[in-house]
Design a protein around this motif. Structure first.
Motif, PDB file in Angstrom:
ATOM      1  N   CYS A   1    -112.099 -18.925  34.697  1.00 47.06           N
ATOM      2  CA  CYS A   1    -112.638 -18.836  35.664  1.00 47.06           C
ATOM      3  C   CYS A   1    -113.483 -17.334  35.562  1.00 47.06           C
ATOM      4  CB  CYS A   1    -112.437 -18.921  36.631  1.00 47.06           C
ATOM      5  SG  CYS A   1    -110.804 -18.600  38.103  1.00 47.06           S
ATOM      6  N   HIS A   2    -115.001 -18.000  36.749  1.00 47.23           N
ATOM      7  CA  HIS A   2    -115.691 -16.381  36.038  1.00 47.23           C
ATOM      8  C   HIS A   2    -115.906 -17.146  38.266  1.00 47.23           C
ATOM      9  CE1 HIS A   2    -117.296 -15.706  32.249  1.00 47.23           C
ATOM     10  NE2 HIS A   2    -116.797 -17.201  32.134  1.00 47.23           N
ATOM     11  N   PHE A   3    -116.390 -16.277  38.431  1.00 46.56           N
ATOM     12  CA  PHE A   3    -116.336 -15.721  39.999  1.00 46.56           C
ATOM     13  C   PHE A   3    -118.534 -16.158  40.165  1.00 46.56           C
ATOM     14  CE2 PHE A   3    -117.868 -13.820  44.445  1.00 46.56           C
ATOM     15  CZ  PHE A   3    -116.497 -13.657  45.272  1.00 46.56           C
ATOM     16  N   VAL A   4    -118.839 -17.109  40.965  1.00 43.13           N
ATOM     17  CA  VAL A   4    -120.084 -17.910  40.818  1.00 43.13           C
ATOM     18  C   VAL A   4    -120.667 -17.422  42.347  1.00 43.13           C
ATOM     19  CG1 VAL A   4    -121.822 -19.978  41.191  1.00 43.13           C
ATOM     20  CG2 VAL A   4    -119.824 -19.379  39.146  1.00 43.13           C
ATOM     21  N   LYS A   5    -122.082 -17.041  42.535  1.00 43.63           N
ATOM     22  CA  LYS A   5    -122.309 -16.984  44.160  1.00 43.63           C
ATOM     23  C   LYS A   5    -123.684 -19.047  43.613  1.00 43.63           C
ATOM     24  CE  LYS A   5    -126.111 -14.774  46.248  1.00 43.63           C
ATOM     25  NZ  LYS A   5    -126.367 -13.907  47.197  1.00 43.63           N
ATOM     26  N   PHE A   6    -123.845 -19.378  44.756  1.00 44.16           N
ATOM     27  CA  PHE A   6    -123.886 -20.546  45.174  1.00 44.16           C
ATOM     28  C   PHE A   6    -125.691 -20.068  45.702  1.00 44.16           C
ATOM     29  CE2 PHE A   6    -119.648 -22.607  44.916  1.00 44.16           C
ATOM     30  CZ  PHE A   6    -120.314 -23.457  43.925  1.00 44.16           C
ATOM     31  N   PHE A   7    -126.880 -21.281  44.304  1.00 46.58           N
ATOM     32  CA  PHE A   7    -127.606 -20.351  45.150  1.00 46.58           C
ATOM     33  C   PHE A   7    -128.346 -21.892  46.462  1.00 46.58           C
ATOM     34  CE2 PHE A   7    -128.818 -19.087  40.636  1.00 46.58           C
ATOM     35  CZ  PHE A   7    -129.736 -18.249  41.539  1.00 46.58           C
ATOM     36  N   GLY A   8    -128.937 -21.256  47.607  1.00 42.78           N
ATOM     37  CA  GLY A   8    -128.628 -21.802  49.133  1.00 42.78           C
ATOM     38  C   GLY A   8    -128.289 -22.119  49.640  1.00 42.78           C
TER      39      GLY A   8
ATOM     40  N   LYS B   1    -131.778 -35.248  38.069  1.00 40.83           N
ATOM     41  CA  LYS B   1    -131.807 -36.875  37.255  1.00 40.83           C
ATOM     42  C   LYS B   1    -130.683 -36.958  38.361  1.00 40.83           C
ATOM     43  CE  LYS B   1    -133.814 -37.547  33.235  1.00 40.83           C
ATOM     44  NZ  LYS B   1    -134.270 -38.042  31.759  1.00 40.83           N
ATOM     45  N   ILE B   2    -129.240 -36.666  38.437  1.00 39.09           N
ATOM     46  CA  ILE B   2    -128.525 -37.312  39.031  1.00 39.09           C
ATOM     47  C   ILE B   2    -128.059 -37.058  40.800  1.00 39.09           C
ATOM     48  CG2 ILE B   2    -126.991 -37.314  36.546  1.00 39.09           C
ATOM     49  CD1 ILE B   2    -125.694 -35.281  37.435  1.00 39.09           C
ATOM     50  N   ASN B   3    -129.014 -35.812  41.142  1.00 43.14           N
ATOM     51  CA  ASN B   3    -128.977 -35.379  42.317  1.00 43.14           C
ATOM     52  C   ASN B   3    -130.121 -35.661  43.281  1.00 43.14           C
ATOM     53  OD1 ASN B   3    -126.451 -33.889  42.621  1.00 43.14           O
ATOM     54  ND2 ASN B   3    -126.187 -33.542  40.495  1.00 43.14           N
ATOM     55  N   LYS B   4    -130.122 -35.711  44.048  1.00 38.68           N
ATOM     56  CA  LYS B   4    -130.969 -35.970  44.968  1.00 38.68           C
ATOM     57  C   LYS B   4    -131.337 -35.894  46.826  1.00 38.68           C
ATOM     58  CE  LYS B   4    -133.571 -38.647  41.646  1.00 38.68           C
ATOM     59  NZ  LYS B   4    -133.915 -38.234  40.130  1.00 38.68           N
ATOM     60  N   GLY B   5    -130.322 -34.947  46.693  1.00 34.49           N
ATOM     61  CA  GLY B   5    -129.749 -34.646  47.627  1.00 34.49           C
ATOM     62  C   GLY B   5    -131.221 -33.518  48.621  1.00 34.49           C
ATOM     63  N   LYS B   6    -131.515 -33.347  49.654  1.00 37.76           N
ATOM     64  CA  LYS B   6    -131.852 -32.925  50.046  1.00 37.76           C
ATOM     65  C   LYS B   6    -132.150 -31.061  49.858  1.00 37.76           C
ATOM     66  CE  LYS B   6    -134.930 -30.715  54.894  1.00 37.76           C
ATOM     67  NZ  LYS B   6    -135.385 -31.253  55.350  1.00 37.76           N
ATOM     68  N   ARG B   7    -130.850 -30.844  50.523  1.00 41.70           N
ATOM     69  CA  ARG B   7    -129.860 -29.537  50.478  1.00 41.70           C
ATOM     70  C   ARG B   7    -129.533 -29.092  49.068  1.00 41.70           C
ATOM     71  NH1 ARG B   7    -126.804 -26.221  54.306  1.00 41.70           N
ATOM     72  NH2 ARG B   7    -126.563 -24.557  53.452  1.00 41.70           N
ATOM     73  N   PHE B   8    -129.358 -29.857  47.461  1.00 40.37           N
ATOM     74  CA  PHE B   8    -129.943 -29.565  46.360  1.00 40.37           C
ATOM     75  C   PHE B   8    -131.191 -29.036  45.843  1.00 40.37           C
ATOM     76  CE2 PHE B   8    -130.094 -31.206  41.795  1.00 40.37           C
ATOM     77  CZ  PHE B   8    -129.080 -30.914  41.244  1.00 40.37           C
ATOM     78  N   GLN B   9    -132.191 -29.860  46.708  1.00 44.60           N
ATOM     79  CA  GLN B   9    -133.908 -29.819  46.068  1.00 44.60           C
ATOM     80  C   GLN B   9    -133.559 -28.750  46.470  1.00 44.60           C
ATOM     81  OE1 GLN B   9    -135.329 -31.544  43.403  1.00 44.60           O
ATOM     82  NE2 GLN B   9    -136.270 -29.313  43.259  1.00 44.60           N
TER      83      GLN B   9
END
Length: 479
Positions: free
Chosen positions: A41-48, A72-80
């Motif tokens: 695995c890799h250590f990942v920092k999530f944006f937002g 296309k498959i993710n429409k959430g406000k937090r995701f955007q």
């Protein structure tokens, strides 16, 4: 899928638990944070967000080649907002490349002393991947969990589709309701308008209630140890003071407790379920008990005009948290149908097996097989050690052969790491073996393998392993 080679600084889509892929960047982990053993695995920092996590390689995809697909498959406000944060990062990085002398972009930058928030796949609520200001929306997949079936598609698949249900009728008169697509999202689930009650917030019940709440069900909870209710009340559940009060307040009440005695006490005891039953009230027994207990409970409930369904679940605490249980139901078919949205929230599939008692029999058979298999794994690992063979090599070979499974990998890792945090209590699998052996006696059917395994678990219980995971049966072989 071809192996993707990633380096520190690469932008990726990382999938954690049951939530959809999220944009992030591969970063260096803190020096004092160890990489999970046995996992690439890799250590990942999530944006937002301010969150980080270890993500398995097969759950990572390069950012740019899959950007359009993910948007296309993710429409959430937090995701955007997270995607916008990636674009801002890219713009700043490009500007620094054009205006810097190539000495690096961290010059003069203060290092934050803020501790990292590190998510894990078994977190019950990965709140960083949700927007607390928004309510769940039917077509917003990042509020809903995945139903995965690794036998149909590889775990690395990140396709998303609407959930479609198929009903499979078999000659055995059993009915299975399951996702028609192995990576379906529960976005199409409309929670029932019936009021739901839930009694028992143990390893399995806690994950079930959490998923019912996340998908919009109105749930009233009760637990013998009242403090366990607090977290769920904070998540939006209502609190019942007694089992009788919960049943009287709700249309459908589920229970999930440890054994036949606890199940009977809950129904027949003071302020018990039976005191709240009125004509039309539904009671669903999810505990793993014997057929005789189910017959007694069914008669007690239906005599009062109630409707009864048994629905024990196959799985573990992790699968309960992930909403990936398998539900075995029997009894009143109309109650089974009324529970449709609840079963979809808590499991990847459910089977209707006919008259009450059939689900208890099937569940005991399944757990008899699982418990015997776990004891055999422990026996193999200790025999390897006794004959000078590497236990890790044995695990590696098992995971490359016909017996390869998540169960084998996880339980062997528990043993090798000495980590027996309960995912399924040892005392409960021993109880299930005991009940299965008794069922075999009633049917005049031999169960010598289960009987042998049962003795090993009894030895482990004598060594004070009851409240550890079933994999702690290993200790019965080394003491």
């Amino acid at each position: 899928m071809a192996t993707v080679h990633l380096r520190i600084g690469d932008l990726v889509w990382g999938k954690l638990g049951r939530y959809p892929p999220w944009p992030g960047k591969v970063v260096s982990p803190p020096k004092d944070l160890k990489k999970p053993r046995g996992k690439k695995c890799h250590f990942v920092k999530f944006f937002g967000t301010e969150d980080h996590a270890w993500i398995k390689i097969e759950q990572l995809k390069p950012y740019h080649p899959h950007k359009e697909e993910m948007i296309k498959i993710n429409k959430g406000k937090r995701f955007q907002q997270a995607v916008d944060a990636v674009e801002d990062f890219l713009k700043k990085a490009k500007g620094k490349e054009q205006g810097s002398d190539g000495k690096g972009e961290t010059k003069g930058k203060k290092t934050s002393n803020k501790p990292l928030k590190i998510l894990e796949e078994d977190d019950e609520d990965l709140s960083a991947l949700r927007d607390p200001s928004e309510k769940p929306v039917k077509n917003d997949p990042h509020f809903h969990h995945f139903l995965l079936s690794q036998s149909e598609k590889p775990a690395s698949s990140m396709e998303v589709s609407s959930k479609r249900l198929k009903i499979i009728e078999e000659d055995t008169r059993s009915t299975s309701i399951q996702a028609a697509d192995s990576t379906a999202i529960n976005g199409s689930i409309t929670p029932t308008d019936k009021r739901i009650g839930f009694l028992g917030l143990g390893l399995m019940g806690s994950g079930i209630v959490s998923n019912l709440l996340k998908l919009g069900h109105v749930v009233t909870v009760w637990n013998r140890t009242a403090e366990k209710c607090d977290l769920f009340v904070q998540e939006g559940a209502r609190l019942g003071r007694t089992p009788a009060e919960v049943v009287s307040m709700c249309d459908i009440t589920f229970s999930c407790v440890s054994d036949p005695k606890a199940a009977k006490d809950l129904v027949l005891g003071p302020s018990g379920v039976l005191q709240g039953i009125r004509p039309g009230k539904c009671y669903v027994e999810m505990s793993t008990v014997d057929p005789e207990t189910i017959a007694d409970l069914s008669q007690s409930i239906t005599t009062r005009g109630g409707r009864f369904l048994e629905a024990p679940v196959a799985g573990s605490q992790q699968l309960s948290n992930d909403g990936l249980l398998v539900i075995l139901a029997a009894g009143d078919r109309s109650v089974y149908e009324d529970c449709g949205s609840c079963f979809q929230a808590m499991g990847k599939s459910s089977f209707f097996l006919g008259e009450a008692g059939n689900a208890a029999k099937m569940m005991l058979i399944l757990n008899m097989v699982q418990g015997s298999f776990m004891a055999t794994i422990a026996e193999g690992l200790t025999l390897a050690q006794a004959t000078g063979q590497s236990q890790q090599t044995l695990l590696d070979i098992l995971c490359q052969g016909q017996m390869a499974s998540t169960f084998v990998d996880q339980k062997c890792q528990n043993i090798l790491q000495g980590n027996f945090k309960p995912d399924y209590y040892l005392k409960h699998i021993q109880k299930d073996l005991r009940l299965a052996i008794s069922m075999g006696d009633t049917a005049n059917h031999p169960t010598p393998m289960a009987a042998a395994a049962n003795e090993v678990y009894k030895r482990a219980k004598a060594l004070d392993q009851s409240d550890n995971d079933m994999s702690a049966v290993y200790r019965a072989y080394i003491h």
